[in-house]
Design a protein around this motif. Structure first.
Motif, PDB file in Angstrom:
ATOM      1  N   UNK A  93       0.836  -1.209   0.000  1.00 54.12           N
ATOM      2  CA  UNK A  93       0.000   0.000   0.000  1.00 54.12           C
ATOM      3  C   UNK A  93       0.863   1.249   0.000  1.00 54.12           C
ATOM      4  N   UNK A  94       0.499   2.218  -0.843  1.00 50.94           N
ATOM      5  CA  UNK A  94       1.226   3.493  -0.836  1.00 50.94           C
ATOM      6  C   UNK A  94       0.897   4.281   0.430  1.00 50.94           C
ATOM      7  N   UNK A  95      -0.311   4.149   0.924  1.00 48.73           N
ATOM      8  CA  UNK A  95      -0.731   4.782   2.180  1.00 48.73           C
ATOM      9  C   UNK A  95      -0.533   3.755   3.293  1.00 48.73           C
ATOM     10  N   UNK A  96       0.460   3.968   4.134  1.00 46.19           N
ATOM     11  CA  UNK A  96       0.825   2.977   5.140  1.00 46.19           C
ATOM     12  C   UNK A  96       0.063   3.118   6.464  1.00 46.19           C
ATOM     13  N   UNK A  97      -0.996   3.924   6.485  1.00 45.65           N
ATOM     14  CA  UNK A  97      -1.837   3.959   7.684  1.00 45.65           C
ATOM     15  C   UNK A  97      -2.628   2.665   7.769  1.00 45.65           C
ATOM     16  N   UNK A  98      -2.974   2.267   9.000  1.00 43.72           N
ATOM     17  CA  UNK A  98      -3.798   1.069   9.176  1.00 43.72           C
ATOM     18  C   UNK A  98      -5.154   1.290   8.505  1.00 43.72           C
ATOM     19  N   UNK A  99      -5.701   0.241   7.913  1.00 39.96           N
ATOM     20  CA  UNK A  99      -7.014   0.287   7.275  1.00 39.96           C
ATOM     21  C   UNK A  99      -7.999  -0.505   8.126  1.00 39.96           C
ATOM     22  N   UNK A 100      -8.995   0.172   8.678  1.00 41.14           N
ATOM     23  CA  UNK A 100     -10.006  -0.485   9.503  1.00 41.14           C
ATOM     24  C   UNK A 100     -10.927  -1.284   8.583  1.00 41.14           C
ATOM     25  N   UNK A 101     -11.008  -2.598   8.831  1.00 38.24           N
ATOM     26  CA  UNK A 101     -11.858  -3.456   8.005  1.00 38.24           C
ATOM     27  C   UNK A 101     -13.241  -3.655   8.603  1.00 38.24           C
ATOM     28  N   UNK A 102     -13.330  -3.573   9.930  1.00 35.47           N
ATOM     29  CA  UNK A 102     -14.631  -3.752  10.559  1.00 35.47           C
ATOM     30  C   UNK A 102     -14.511  -4.396  11.920  1.00 35.47           C
ATOM     31  N   UNK A 103     -15.660  -4.803  12.438  1.00 33.69           N
ATOM     32  CA  UNK A 103     -15.763  -5.339  13.788  1.00 33.69           C
ATOM     33  C   UNK A 103     -16.359  -6.733  13.747  1.00 33.69           C
ATOM     34  N   UNK A 104     -15.775  -7.623  14.533  1.00 39.60           N
ATOM     35  CA  UNK A 104     -16.307  -8.972  14.661  1.00 39.60           C
ATOM     36  C   UNK A 104     -16.745  -9.199  16.101  1.00 39.60           C
ATOM     37  N   UNK A 105     -17.642 -10.154  16.270  1.00 38.48           N
ATOM     38  CA  UNK A 105     -18.078 -10.537  17.612  1.00 38.48           C
ATOM     39  C   UNK A 105     -18.376 -12.035  17.601  1.00 38.48           C
ATOM     40  N   UNK A 106     -17.955 -12.705  18.652  1.00 39.52           N
ATOM     41  CA  UNK A 106     -18.225 -14.132  18.809  1.00 39.52           C
ATOM     42  C   UNK A 106     -19.705 -14.300  19.128  1.00 39.52           C
ATOM     43  N   UNK A 107     -20.434 -14.984  18.264  1.00 41.85           N
ATOM     44  CA  UNK A 107     -21.886 -15.128  18.436  1.00 41.85           C
ATOM     45  C   UNK A 107     -22.255 -16.225  19.422  1.00 41.85           C
ATOM     46  N   UNK A 108     -21.276 -17.003  19.865  1.00 40.63           N
ATOM     47  CA  UNK A 108     -21.558 -18.101  20.779  1.00 40.63           C
ATOM     48  C   UNK A 108     -21.800 -19.412  20.067  1.00 40.63           C
ATOM     49  N   UNK A 109     -21.510 -19.471  18.769  1.00 45.07           N
ATOM     50  CA  UNK A 109     -21.709 -20.697  17.983  1.00 45.07           C
ATOM     51  C   UNK A 109     -20.971 -21.858  18.652  1.00 45.07           C
ATOM     52  N   UNK A 110     -21.672 -22.938  18.947  1.00 40.13           N
ATOM     53  CA  UNK A 110     -21.082 -24.092  19.603  1.00 40.13           C
ATOM     54  C   UNK A 110     -21.114 -24.012  21.124  1.00 40.13           C
ATOM     55  N   UNK A 111     -21.515 -22.862  21.668  1.00 36.34           N
ATOM     56  CA  UNK A 111     -21.575 -22.706  23.119  1.00 36.34           C
ATOM     57  C   UNK A 111     -23.008 -22.512  23.613  1.00 36.34           C
ATOM     58  N   UNK A 112     -23.851 -21.962  22.755  1.00 37.70           N
ATOM     59  CA  UNK A 112     -25.266 -21.765  23.086  1.00 37.70           C
ATOM     60  C   UNK A 112     -26.096 -22.479  22.022  1.00 37.70           C
TER      61      UNK A 112
END
Length: 186
Positions: free
Chosen positions: A70-89
């Motif tokens: 990347x020519x622009x070396x700032x971090x690129x925010x891709x988004x947010x994830x959250x554990x939905x509890x798959x396999x636990x609930x």
């Protein structure tokens, strides 16, 4: 009076973008509308696929990346994830969590991105907010590795006890989780 109000409005709208140290390509309701799932990325002969997930608790985790090319070396925010509890609930509860988080606040069970092969790739995970026990903050944790062509990698932000860890795995073969050595961030 009108002129000063107009100048004040212009400053309010432009100043927040002046000193940004990140690029933001994360999905938003206004830009992307309602999404029931995050866009999927294919692996090909020239690229690798990187999957980002959170586990261990249902706190949201924001992921950012930096590509060596990347020519622009700032971090690129891709988004947010959250554990939905798959396999636990119960499965239907986890699915309901996924749909509600994805459609409204753009928090997905995982994020996927294509990475250039044979070039350093940096992933940063960060989580903060309010939980049942009060305020929490974990990260940013950074992992830098060099993806290989046609491989699939998992970057997992794990809540462990009172802290957190971030690990990189080669998951090209789904039944195997091979740890990848991360280069310390400079």
């Amino acid at each position: 009076m009108k002129r000063s109000a107009l100048i004040a409005l212009a400053l309010i709208l432009t100043l927040p973008a002046c000193h940004s140290n990140v690029r933001d390509s994360s999905p938003s309701l206004l830009k992307d509308g309602i999404q029931l799932r995050q866009n999927s990325v294919a692996v090909d002969a020239q690229h690798a696929k990187v999957i980002m997930k959170a586990s261990g608790y249902t706190f949201p985790v924001e992921f950012s990346v930096r590509r060596a090319a990347d020519t622009d070396q700032r971090m690129e925010v891709l988004g947010t994830v959250v554990d939905s509890g798959q396999g636990k609930v119960f499965g239907w509860i986890a699915k309901l969590n996924e749909v509600a988080n994805s459609a409204t606040v753009k928090r997905f069970p995982q994020l996927e991105v294509q990475a250039d092969a044979d070039k350093p790739f940096e992933v940063s995970g960060y989580s903060n907010g309010r939980g049942a026990g009060g305020n929490y903050r974990c990260g940013p944790l950074k992992s830098t590795f060099t993806p290989e062509r046609s491989k699939v990698y998992l970057v997992e932000f794990q809540f462990v006890g009172e802290g957190c860890e971030q690990h990189v795995y080669d998951v090209t073969l789904p039944e195997q989780r091979v740890p990848v050595t991360s280069v310390p961030a400079a």
